[in-house]
Design an enzyme around this catalytic site. Structure first.
Site, mmCIF file in Angstrom:
data_model
loop_
_atom_site.group_PDB
_atom_site.id
_atom_site.type_symbol
_atom_site.label_atom_id
_atom_site.label_comp_id
_atom_site.label_asym_id
_atom_site.label_seq_id
_atom_site.Cartn_x
_atom_site.Cartn_y
_atom_site.Cartn_z
ATOM 1 N N CYS B 141 31.347 -23.497 41.944
ATOM 2 C CA CYS B 141 32.297 -22.961 41.266
ATOM 3 C C CYS B 141 33.595 -23.361 41.690
ATOM 4 O O CYS B 141 33.952 -23.269 42.598
ATOM 5 C CB CYS B 141 32.414 -21.346 41.431
ATOM 6 N N ASN B 206 27.957 -28.779 38.253
ATOM 7 C CA ASN B 206 28.462 -27.571 38.225
ATOM 8 C C ASN B 206 29.633 -27.906 37.226
ATOM 9 O O ASN B 206 30.222 -29.089 36.825
ATOM 10 C CB ASN B 206 28.941 -26.989 39.338
ATOM 11 N N CYS B 352 40.151 -49.592 5.531
ATOM 12 C CA CYS B 352 41.071 -48.738 6.122
ATOM 13 C C CYS B 352 41.909 -49.310 7.120
ATOM 14 O O CYS B 352 42.716 -48.936 7.556
ATOM 15 C CB CYS B 352 40.163 -47.375 6.997
ATOM 16 N N CYS B 389 34.826 -56.549 22.936
ATOM 17 C CA CYS B 389 35.008 -55.307 24.057
ATOM 18 C C CYS B 389 34.541 -54.083 23.295
ATOM 19 O O CYS B 389 34.391 -52.967 23.785
ATOM 20 C CB CYS B 389 36.491 -55.164 24.033
#
Ligand SMILES: Cc1cc2nc3c(=O)[nH]c(=O)nc-3n(C[C@H](O)[C@H](O)[C@H](O)COP(=O)(O)OP(=O)(O)OC[C@H]3O[C@@H](n4cnc5c(N)ncnc54)[C@H](O)[C@@H]3O)c2cc1C
Ligand SMILES: Cc1cc2nc3c(=O)[nH]c(=O)nc-3n(C[C@H](O)[C@H](O)[C@H](O)COP(=O)(O)O)c2cc1C
Ligand code: SF4
Lengths: 438, 426
Positions: B141, B206, B352, B389
């Site tokens: 935690c 966690n 586009c 890339c």
């Protein structure tokens, strides 16, 4: 009681045709936008609104910024969002307009942004430049005239608008279909435009009547003519002036100017003649007023109709029946129109010809929508060719210092958005003419 | 006749048999009897009960979760909740009851205590007595509990990780899972410490310490408690890449490669699950996805994983477990002569321009933009400029429109270790 509910139904028929998007819908829809580079939709908009940027701003919850992006290019972004035939403009160009997806609802997103600004922003979004000491007269307070006035005032000139009618807005106020312009939007938008300051409108002033060009030339440094098309073509048939035969634009004007739509007179058997915007709007509104049979008659085929296929569909889904390849032959009337006779047509060697087949339709109302034209008598000697004011590439007419735009000139389609673009560009041309930077 | 039987999802996690690898992680979904029963009814193979501490139980604040969204979609959430806020005995009684009612399912008891031997040992024994199949030590935690010397305050110090693990191992005879925090510099230090302490498995990750957003009206981080906020634990889809890497760090490290790993972090679908298993995990734990969509998501996890295994010919999870570990190498071992180029399929391109502007502004100016006579916008890759890339492929909205195609440049395999440019080679 029954009458009341019937009247309510009629008024409900004139609610928003396209419901506005709520915030959640607007964010979801804007999330679909691909944010294209050098986007095709920008080029397809006559006013070149930076569409991907304003949609991105809606997505980032910068809605006021989105509205500013729109209004910078198009001060009537609110009306255009409501009335532009987006299916043949920006939304047609949208790259998502493919078989696998739907185009972005650009019109509805634009409305979302501009309405938000008009409702929530206390201050007008633009400022006037330093006063130039020059004055500009604008004739006609339609979209072309008001867009010109707004931009000219922003550039620092003092503007006086002369308008023939009692109210400003031109066809925004008197012509666009009622269900596209609910809640008095035309007047709200006019007020919003006037908030800039520097613009004075004088109503009931008609060029060619109580106003003449020479006087304006003497009193102003430049003049813009945005008078639109205030006359109409006639059918050239006998009985055309009998009761029940109307210009569609007058019929639409009476709808727009009557608050309680159930009070507008409409026939039971309505014939609309024509194939453009006006014809469709007249037919659909007649139907929504309660006419039982509305028939739109056109002398050519569906492909030749100037209304977009979206509009033709709208007419069909509203129960308008469409008869093609039929030319008006005669109006049968006593004191009041009773029937109309049509002759079937066809094309022969590329030309439209009449056949021997005729038929008649019952009619207690005939709406003529075969086109509007310039009122030549008003123009005080400005050159006109093929029914439009002649202008050069700077929107200047045959008379020096007299500029023109909107439906009165031959530039693109006769659309609100084109009129706004003309007015805006003409203001920049006037500014250069008056010695400013364009 | 097809002699192959349907693939089996049965697995063995640190000696614990489970009907499938899908367990719910220690969190609100495993907070009490009713949740856990609903989870088992939905088909989950096991649960790690919400972390228990010594009485008196903690008190939680109101307003507990923050969210990180992108384009309306949830990327991740964070929370500022503490451990179970119900009395210890209530939890223990409920665990006993569910264990009895659902004998074929796994319940792991999660625990946390201050750094005192007595505390860890007493609590571990109490939990083990309920009949849980294992114990998980919450050392992760990153909020609240750490301010009281627990959670990540322990998990961030390898010596304490080792010590706590050993204390618990000394008093229980069931498997012990040490749950690790990602809020550290090197996950191997924690994993090795847990291993030294004798753990049977490590569970990771966690939550990641985070502030999901700042409320610009209140001028406070969210979630706000009154007019203040605090940092919290980030989880959900966004943390999956972090978790995948930490799992791989452990499985490809010589000393820890045989550690049993119960993988946690952003698992939402069967594909996420398969990826963790491919990197060597033996079991899986899910929290955020269940919180966002409900327990029913396990249906597709089970069906999807089974279907994929069938398609690939894997009969058991062990058949593909760890298969990607060998291919996960240090950068130094990558083939520097491998060459791949972007290829744009002009037929599926919707024009586009996203690839063009991405490459032009931020990569290698390798995609040209031309407008044909008919108005078609044409984007073309200049092979000589393309460095492979993947950015254009990443931004392209059309699936499979941009393909990355390996090219044969005639060059032999060469990595940094044998590259003449490497100063170590001179
Ligand atoms: C029925 C109908 C429906 C339409 N629907 C749409 C639609 O849905 N979408 C769309 O984009 N476009 C639509 N249009 C077209 C659009 O309305 C026009 O293109 C646009 O209004 C043109 O603007 P304008 O300023 O040039 O002219 P107008 O809007 O016609 O404005 C001209 C103004 O000048 C005034 N005026 C005229 N003569 C004089 C004079 N002599 N002296 C002083 N003032 C004068 C008029 O009173 C008016 O106010 C429609 C048109 C009609 C007729
Ligand atoms: C491809 C790539 C390369 C990066 N290279 C560096 C680097 O060389 N040095 C550095 O300090 N940060 C580097 N960063 C980190 C960024 O500067 C930035 O801190 C990080 O991307 C987080 O910001 P963002 O997610 O908002 O873009 C790099 C990030 C990316 C995506
Ligand atoms: S792979 Fe990278 S370098 Fe090559 S074209 Fe695409 S974006 Fe440019």
């Amino acid at each position: 009681m029954a009458q009341d509910s019937c009247n309510n139904t009629i008024n409900n028929n004139f609610d928003d045709l396209h419901k506005p998007l709520n915030l959640q819908q607007a964010i979801a829809e804007s999330g679909r936008c691909l944010y294209c580079y050098d986007a095709p939709c920008i080029q397809a908009c006559p006013t070149s609104i930076d569409i991907p940027t304003f949609i991105h701003q809606i997505r980032s919850e910068n809605t006021i910024g989105a509205a500013n992006t729109i209004l910078t290019q198009n001060i009537m972004g609110g009306t255009c969002a409501r009335v532009c035939p987006t299916e043949v403009l920006c939304e047609e160009a949208c790259v998502l307009n493919t078989s696998i997806d739907q185009p972005i609802e650009i019109g509805l997103l634009q409305r979302h942004a501009v309405d938000h600004l008009m409702k929530n922003s206390k201050q007008h979004p633009f400022e006037r430049a330093k006063n130039t000491g020059k004055s500009v007269a604008v004739v006609g307070a339609g979209p072309a005239g008001l867009a010109c006035a707004h931009r000219a005032s922003m550039l620092g000139h003092d503007v006086t608008v002369y308008e023939a009618k009692e109210k400003s807005g031109g066809l925004n106020e008197y012509g666009l279909a009622a269900y596209k312009m609910v809640d008095d939007f035309a007047q709200n938008e006019t007020d919003f435009i006037m908030d800039l300051g520097g613009i004075k409108v004088i109503h009931n002033q008609r060029l060619g009547d109580n106003l003449n060009l020479e006087n304006l030339q003497n009193n102003y440094d430049a003049i813009f003519i945005g008078v639109g098309l205030s006359s109409t073509w006639s059918l050239d048939l006998d009985n055309e002036d009998t009761e029940g035969v109307l210009d569609a634009v007058d019929f639409i004007e009476s709808i727009r100017q009557t608050k309680d739509k159930s009070q507008v007179e409409v026939g039971n058997d309505v014939i609309v003649i024509g194939a453009g915007n006006t014809a469709i709007d007249a037919a659909v509104q007649a139907k929504r007023l309660g006419a039982e049979n509305v028939t739109l008659v056109y002398r050519r085929g569906e492909e030749q109709m100037s209304a977009t296929s979206w509009e033709v569909n709208l007419a069909r889904t509203n129960g308008v029946s469409i008869k093609l390849w039929s030319a008006p032959k005669c109006i049968i009337a006593d004191e009041h129109v009773a029937q109309m006779e049509f002759v079937k047509t066809k094309t022969k060697e590329g030309k439209l010809v009449e056949t021997n087949f005729t038929y008649t339709l019952e009619a207690d109302m005939v709406l003529k929508a075969i086109g509007q034209k310039l009122e030549l008598d008003d123009l005080n000697g400005i050159d006109v060719e093929r029914g439009k004011i002649v202008v050069d590439e700077n929107y200047q007419s045959s008379i020096e210092g007299v500029f023109a735009g909107g439906d009165a000139i031959d530039c693109g389609e006769d659309l609100t958005v084109q009129a706004v673009e003309d007015g805006k560009q003409a203001a920049h041309a006037i500014n250069s003419f008056l010695g400013g930077d364009s | 006749m097809d002699i192959r039987s349907k693939p089996s999802l049965k697995c063995n996690v640190a000696g614990i048999e489970s009907i499938n690898p899908f367990w719910l992680a220690s969190a609100p979904p495993t907070d009490k009897y009713i949740n856990v029963v609903r989870a088992f009814e939905a088909g989950w193979g096991g649960v790690v009960w919400k972390t228990l501490g010594e009485d008196p139980a903690v008190v939680n604040v109101s307003s507990r979760y923050g969210v990180h969204k992108n384009r309306g979609n949830i990327v991740g959430i964070n929370n500022i909740e503490l451990i179970s806020d119900r009395p210890l005995q209530t939890n223990l009684d409920e665990i006993i009851r569910v264990r009895k009612e659902w004998p074929d399912r796994v319940i792991i008891g999660s625990m946390m205590a201050v750094i005192e031997e007595r505390a860890w040992k007493e609590l571990a024994v109490k939990i083990a007595e309920t009949g849980v199949q294992g114990i998980e030590l919450n050392l992760g935690c990153p909020h609240g509990m750490c301010e009281r010397g627990m959670g990540s305050a322990i998990g961030q110090v390898p010596e304490m990780v080792e010590k706590v693990t050993r204390w618990v191992k000394e008093v229980v005879d069931i498997p012990v899972f040490t749950k690790l925090t990602p809020n550290i510099t090197n996950i191997l230090w924690s994993a090795e410490a847990a291993q030294k302490g004798g753990c049977d498995a490590v569970a990771l990750i966690n939550t990641v310490n985070s502030i999901t957003s700042v409320d610009l009206d209140l001028m406070a981080p969210t979630p706000t408690v009154g007019d203040q906020g605090t940092h919290g634990g980030y989880c959900g889809a966004a943390v999956k890449p972090i978790a995948l890497n930490m799992v791989a760090e452990i499985t490809r490290n010589h000393d820890t490669k045989d550690l049993n790993i119960s993988a946690i972090g952003g698992i939402e679908t069967w594909k996420d699950a398969a990826e963790f298993i491919a990197l060597g995990a033996v079991g899986l734990q899910v929290c955020t996805a269940a919180m966002l969509y409900g327990f029913r998501i396990v249906d597709d996890m089970i069906a999807g994983l089974t279907g994929w295994m069938e398609e690939k010919g894997y009969q058991t999870i062990e058949d593909f477990r760890g298969k990607a570990v060998g291919n996960t190498v240090d950068w130094n071992n990558l083939d520097m002569n491998f060459d791949t180029k972007a290829l744009i399929d002009q037929d599926s391109c919707i024009e586009c321009g996203r690839c063009h502007i991405a490459c032009e502004d931020t990569s290698h100016q390798a995609i040209t933009f031309d407008v044909a006579d008919n108005g078609k916008r044409i984007f073309t890759v200049i092979d000589d400029e393309c460095v492979g890339c993947n950015l254009c492929q990443i931004v392209c909205p059309v699936p499979e429109c941009i393909d990355m195609v390996p090219v044969d440049n005639g060059l032999e395999y060469m990595n940094w270790t044998n590259n003449p440019l490497n100063p170590m080679n001179n």
